[in-house]
Motif scaffolding. Sequence first.
Motif, short mmCIF file in Angstrom:
data_model
loop_
_atom_site.label_atom_id
_atom_site.label_comp_id
_atom_site.label_asym_id
_atom_site.label_seq_id
_atom_site.Cartn_x
_atom_site.Cartn_y
_atom_site.Cartn_z
N GLY A 68 -47.92 -68.03 24.56
CA GLY A 68 -46.99 -67.06 23.99
C GLY A 68 -47.72 -65.89 23.36
N GLY A 69 -48.80 -66.18 22.62
CA GLY A 69 -49.58 -65.11 22.02
C GLY A 69 -50.18 -64.18 23.06
N PHE A 70 -50.66 -64.77 24.17
CA PHE A 70 -51.25 -63.95 25.23
C PHE A 70 -50.21 -63.02 25.85
CE2 PHE A 70 -52.06 -63.22 29.73
CZ PHE A 70 -53.33 -62.65 29.69
N TRP A 71 -49.02 -63.55 26.13
CA TRP A 71 -48.02 -62.73 26.82
C TRP A 71 -47.42 -61.65 25.90
CZ3 TRP A 71 -48.78 -62.53 31.55
CH2 TRP A 71 -49.18 -63.65 32.29
N ILE A 72 -47.39 -61.92 24.61
CA ILE A 72 -46.96 -60.86 23.68
C ILE A 72 -47.93 -59.68 23.75
CG2 ILE A 72 -46.72 -60.29 21.22
CD1 ILE A 72 -45.56 -63.12 20.82
N ALA A 73 -49.24 -59.99 23.80
CA ALA A 73 -50.24 -58.93 23.91
C ALA A 73 -50.15 -58.24 25.27
CB ALA A 73 -51.64 -59.50 23.70
N ALA A 74 -49.92 -59.05 26.34
CA ALA A 74 -49.85 -58.48 27.69
C ALA A 74 -48.67 -57.53 27.83
CB ALA A 74 -49.74 -59.60 28.72
N MET A 75 -47.58 -57.80 27.08
CA MET A 75 -46.41 -56.90 27.13
C MET A 75 -46.57 -55.69 26.23
SD MET A 75 -43.08 -59.42 27.18
CE MET A 75 -43.53 -60.31 25.68
N ALA A 76 -47.76 -55.56 25.62
CA ALA A 76 -48.02 -54.44 24.69
C ALA A 76 -47.05 -54.47 23.52
CB ALA A 76 -47.98 -53.09 25.42
N PHE A 77 -46.71 -55.69 23.10
CA PHE A 77 -45.85 -55.92 21.93
C PHE A 77 -44.45 -55.34 22.12
CE2 PHE A 77 -50.23 -55.99 20.57
CZ PHE A 77 -50.32 -57.18 19.84
N ASP A 78 -43.93 -55.43 23.35
CA ASP A 78 -42.54 -55.04 23.62
C ASP A 78 -41.64 -55.80 22.64
OD1 ASP A 78 -40.07 -54.40 24.67
OD2 ASP A 78 -40.73 -54.59 26.75
N THR A 79 -40.88 -55.07 21.84
CA THR A 79 -40.26 -55.66 20.64
C THR A 79 -39.37 -56.86 20.91
OG1 THR A 79 -40.31 -53.52 19.54
CG2 THR A 79 -38.83 -55.18 18.61
N PHE B 23 -50.28 -50.83 22.83
CA PHE B 23 -49.17 -51.03 21.90
C PHE B 23 -48.01 -50.13 22.30
CE2 PHE B 23 -46.84 -50.18 17.91
CZ PHE B 23 -46.52 -51.48 17.57
N ASP B 24 -46.96 -50.75 22.84
CA ASP B 24 -45.78 -49.99 23.28
C ASP B 24 -44.54 -50.84 22.95
OD1 ASP B 24 -43.96 -48.30 24.39
OD2 ASP B 24 -44.52 -48.70 26.48
N PRO B 25 -44.04 -50.76 21.71
CA PRO B 25 -42.98 -51.67 21.26
C PRO B 25 -41.58 -51.33 21.76
CG PRO B 25 -43.53 -50.14 19.51
CD PRO B 25 -44.49 -49.85 20.64
N VAL B 26 -41.42 -50.25 22.52
CA VAL B 26 -40.09 -49.84 22.96
C VAL B 26 -39.58 -50.79 24.05
CG1 VAL B 26 -38.71 -48.00 23.99
CG2 VAL B 26 -40.57 -47.44 22.41
N THR B 27 -38.37 -51.33 23.86
CA THR B 27 -37.75 -52.23 24.84
C THR B 27 -36.80 -51.43 25.72
OG1 THR B 27 -37.85 -54.11 23.33
CG2 THR B 27 -36.32 -54.29 25.17
N THR B 28 -37.03 -51.47 27.02
CA THR B 28 -36.15 -50.75 27.95
C THR B 28 -34.87 -51.55 28.18
OG1 THR B 28 -37.10 -51.80 29.91
CG2 THR B 28 -38.17 -49.79 29.12
N TYR B 29 -33.87 -50.85 28.75
CA TYR B 29 -32.58 -51.49 29.00
C TYR B 29 -32.71 -52.65 30.00
CZ TYR B 29 -27.61 -52.09 29.91
OH TYR B 29 -26.36 -52.62 30.05
#
Length: 355
Positions: free
Chosen positions: A86-97, A142-148
């Motif tokens: 889970g920690g790895f995939w959060i980083a891989a998603m660039a912290f998509d909120t 780091f790109d926390p914006v979640t797309t639709y």
Amino acid sequence: MHSDQGKARRLNFTKRMHPLRAAGLALGALCVAVSLYEDGVVTPWLWMALAFSGLLWPHVAYLLARNSAASVKAEYRNLLIDAAQGGFWIAAMAFDTLPSVLLAIILMMNQIIVGGRRFAARSLALLGAVCLLASAALGFRFDPVTTYPTLLACLPMLVVLPLVIGGSSRSLGQKTLQQKKLLEKTSRFDAATGLLNRQQWLFAARSEFDRFLRAGRPAVLMMIDIDSFKQINDGYGHTVGDLVIEEFARLMKACLRDIDSGGRYGGDEFCVIMPETRWEEAIVAAERLRRQVASYEFPQPGLRCTISVGLAEINPTIASVNDWVVVADAALYAAKARGRDCIEVARLPAALQVG
């Protein structure tokens, strides 16, 4: 036998974890996949790792735990691996909120349910450490914006997984309640007869004694002994002796009222508390039981059974439940001294014998 039962419980734990992990990681992988796609990530090894993590790892984890000599410990290791992934995939998603928060919350919820707060804290620390290391390896994106589209991909995880976890928790809760009721029943009742065990019967006797002290309500204590039970065991064997105990208990329960409390005092001795009863009424019930036992035909040729009964009505001279039992027991032994198969009533000012 006990080790087989313990192994079965451990395997049941592993089996319960398998569908929860499979559902949770598959839905989580969907969120991650859409987030990566929206972010334009095209790295092949990352997509292969995601397929393994979301689709294959739950079944590998199940096999590892099932085939382990310490399956519970193996399952806890699997949970830590879940947290690390889970920690790895959060980083891989660039912290998509949204998917990052969902992934972390669902993982920690599972850890708390299974291992408690301390285990969840360890898992959270591992998740955070792996997340930082993976983020560093991937260039601190780091790109926390979640797309639709990513939001829509998170909906199944928001809706389906809580239902799966809730259904599993309800099933486990019902099994736990059933086990609790069974444990409570076995701790209160004698296994061979279904009557109250000695401790629980004495509790009922104390309650009735206290009721007499408060309100002066009448009650009778009845002590019953199967006559010559040792000779039955010696002559027919302990299996038949057990059958006699069970059949007598069945006959005794049939003669009791709903408000009466029947118990097994020990061995072939039984006891009954009869609330709201005078000795004159109790002796009718005792005589009915005595006649039914004496006339009962056992399957074994020549086997007959009789009982001796001692009755004691509560009265102000009795100082405690123990004294009440002693008075009724003395009446029982007086009945046996008279030749058995009879009833003795202890009452003031004198004893009344009935045969």
